[in-house]
Structure formats: structure tokens, C-alpha cells
Enzyme design. Sequence first.
Site, PDB file in Angstrom:
ATOM      1  N   GLY A  14      47.693  29.591  26.634  1.00 56.06           N
ATOM      2  CA  GLY A  14      46.358  29.725  26.049  1.00 56.06           C
ATOM      3  C   GLY A  14      46.354  30.063  24.566  1.00 56.06           C
ATOM      4  N   ASP A  56      50.854  31.531  38.776  1.00 55.08           N
ATOM      5  CA  ASP A  56      49.407  31.660  38.885  1.00 55.08           C
ATOM      6  C   ASP A  56      49.170  33.039  39.489  1.00 55.08           C
ATOM      7  OD1 ASP A  56      46.769  31.577  39.587  1.00 55.08           O
ATOM      8  OD2 ASP A  56      46.853  29.621  40.586  1.00 55.08           O
ATOM      9  N   TYR A 145      31.836  36.068  33.076  1.00 55.59           N
ATOM     10  CA  TYR A 145      33.021  36.524  32.330  1.00 55.59           C
ATOM     11  C   TYR A 145      32.887  38.008  31.991  1.00 55.59           C
ATOM     12  CZ  TYR A 145      36.388  36.784  28.424  1.00 55.59           C
ATOM     13  OH  TYR A 145      37.404  37.125  27.580  1.00 55.59           O
TER      14      TYR A 145
HETATM   15  N1  SER Z   1      36.018  34.471  22.954  1.00 60.40           N
HETATM   16  C1  SER Z   1      35.409  34.940  24.170  1.00 60.40           C
HETATM   17  C2  SER Z   1      34.315  34.047  24.600  1.00 60.40           C
HETATM   18  O1  SER Z   1      33.637  33.539  23.735  1.00 60.40           O
HETATM   19  C3  SER Z   1      34.868  36.337  23.989  1.00 60.40           C
HETATM   20  O2  SER Z   1      35.841  37.227  24.379  1.00 60.40           O
HETATM   21  O3  SER Z   1      34.107  33.883  25.747  1.00 60.40           O
END
Ligand code: SER
Length: 322
Positions: A14, A56, A145
Site C-alpha cells: 500500500g 491476509d 472506516y
Molecule cells: N487518507 C484516509 C482517507 O482519506 C484518511 O485516513 O480515507
Amino acid sequence: MGKFSKILVVGSAGQIGSELTMELRKIYGNNNVIAGVRKTAPSEKLKNSGPFEVVDAVNKEQLIEVVKKHNVDCIINMAAILSATGEADPKHAWNVNMNGLINILDVALEYKMKQVLVPSSIAVFGPETPKNAPQETILKPTTMYGVTKVSGELLADYYVRKFGLDVRGLRYPGIISNETLPGGGTTDYAVAIYYEAIKNKKYTCFVKEDTRLPMMYMPDCLKATCDLMEADFTKLKHHSDFNVGAMSFTVKDMADSIKKYIPEFQISYEPDFRQKIADSWPDSVDDTAAREEWGWKPSYNLDAMTQDMLKVIGEKHKNELI
Ligand code: SER
């Protein structure tokens, strides 16, 4: 020689994982940092400089195999589904972000890890959070998130308190970098703007020009992460939820900064669903706790970052790498 003998970075392909793995290899030795990837193949750079494994975190057996094979004593969990992608499939985000995390914490306990590092995010904040987010504040995020990051912070702190496991984490702001593109975040515009400025001299932004968010350049992100890993555990009052600030600017500020070096650069705005997410986050964060407990201090401001981003991406473009 650092304090760990074998570090496993989960999510090495990532945006942050790819550069953090290389940085840790510099500090701890190439062979002592294992690049864990789920399905995206690691870059040639990662593959050629040290060990890599398919791992994973949602698959506990696979995680245990890798930990045993390499005698891992520190796990860094950089795998997550970010804010924008998470809204398309919230249950998938919950599964990866939460089940991946609890597996890592349990394996860390079982195999007596010296440390686990789990990043958090400004996504833990929500509309009720003050615009300069205090360390201790209202955490009522509106994205899945954010929900997983608040839950992750609480879970990690629970493992510290209940089991004495050394777990640490920091709330990354939007991270801007030029090696691996970010994927699925709301702050991704702050990276795309530089690539488009070099390639096309124009950019259409998916949030409005006065959108202001906390941001950080990758060298500061790497420094914050490595410094927190090295900090003396006994001096930490917080564990998994450190605010870390660096800069705060609007999209217009970014465009103006780019225009200093590319005067013909043009920007337009077509806000989409990500505007609402951006609006729910604070403008800046109060990072006094990180400064006091482990000496956090950022180096880059907007113009210094713009110069460096344009230089690096400009060279990549010249060599037809982008
Ligand atoms: N960069 C992330 C997002 O935009 C924030 O932690 O989801």
C-alpha cells in the site's frame, strides 16, 4: 540495531506500507523486515531488497505460519479499507479492518510479540468534533472506516490494559507521497493534484476549493511511525490514538502553491460523495500529547512539500514511469 529482531509489515504493497517497509529495512536490516502482501504483488524494489510473504490478516492460520517461519517479534498492521472504498462495501471494510486487527492482536499475544503498531486516522473524528481536534474529544465518525478506526483504537488499548501487550498507534492525517498511489481514501485528491499538474497541467478536484484538512508529507509520516515505535513504553500515557499534525491547508492553497512552480496550472471543482466525508473531519489536530510523550515534530510545510513532489513526479514523468 533496533529493538526488534524480525518485523512483519502487513499491507506492504500500500501507499504507506511500501515506503515504511523500505524505511524499516534501512533501520533494522533488509532481511529482518518481512513485506506482507495480500494479493497485490510487492514492487520490484520490495521484492529484491528483502523477504516477502503472502499474508491476509483475516486468515489467522496464514498469519501464524508467517510469524512462526520468521520468528516475528513485531507486527505492523498497514492493511485497511479506507474511507471512500469503505462506503461502497461497509461490511467488507469491517471484516478487513476489525477481524484483521483482532487476529493480529491475538497472534501477537500468543507468540509474545514485543510490539504491535496499528495506525489510526483522522477518520475517527466526526461532525461534532471541534475543528482543531483535541487529543481527547468526541469520536462519532460518519464513515465505516472511521467506525473501525475508533473501535480499533479501543480494542488496541484494551489489549494494553488487559494483557499488557505493547500496542501503539497514531492518527494519520491525509498522507501525501510520490512512490505508491493511495487507494480509496477521501484525501487522495491531495496526491492526484500533483500527478495531474505534471502530466496535464490541470486537475478536476472531487472536493470544493475551500475544503481544509490535516495533511502530512510521507517523510514526516515515516518519521512519526518509526519514532513512536522506538519510544519508551513506560513514558507513554496514550497508546493507540496519538494525534499527529503537520500541516493544514485548503485545495486552493495547494493549487496556489503549485502555480508558483507551474504558472499555467489550472484547477476546477466537481465535488462528489467524498465532500461530505471531508466536511465531517476536522481542519487540524492538536498533537501536544505526541510532542510531549515521544518528541513528535514534523519537518515539511506546504511549499517545501510541493517543491519535492513536483521534482520527484517530474522526473518519473520524464522517464515515462507514470
Ligand atoms: N487518507 C484516509 C482517507 O482519506 C484518511 O485516513 O480515507
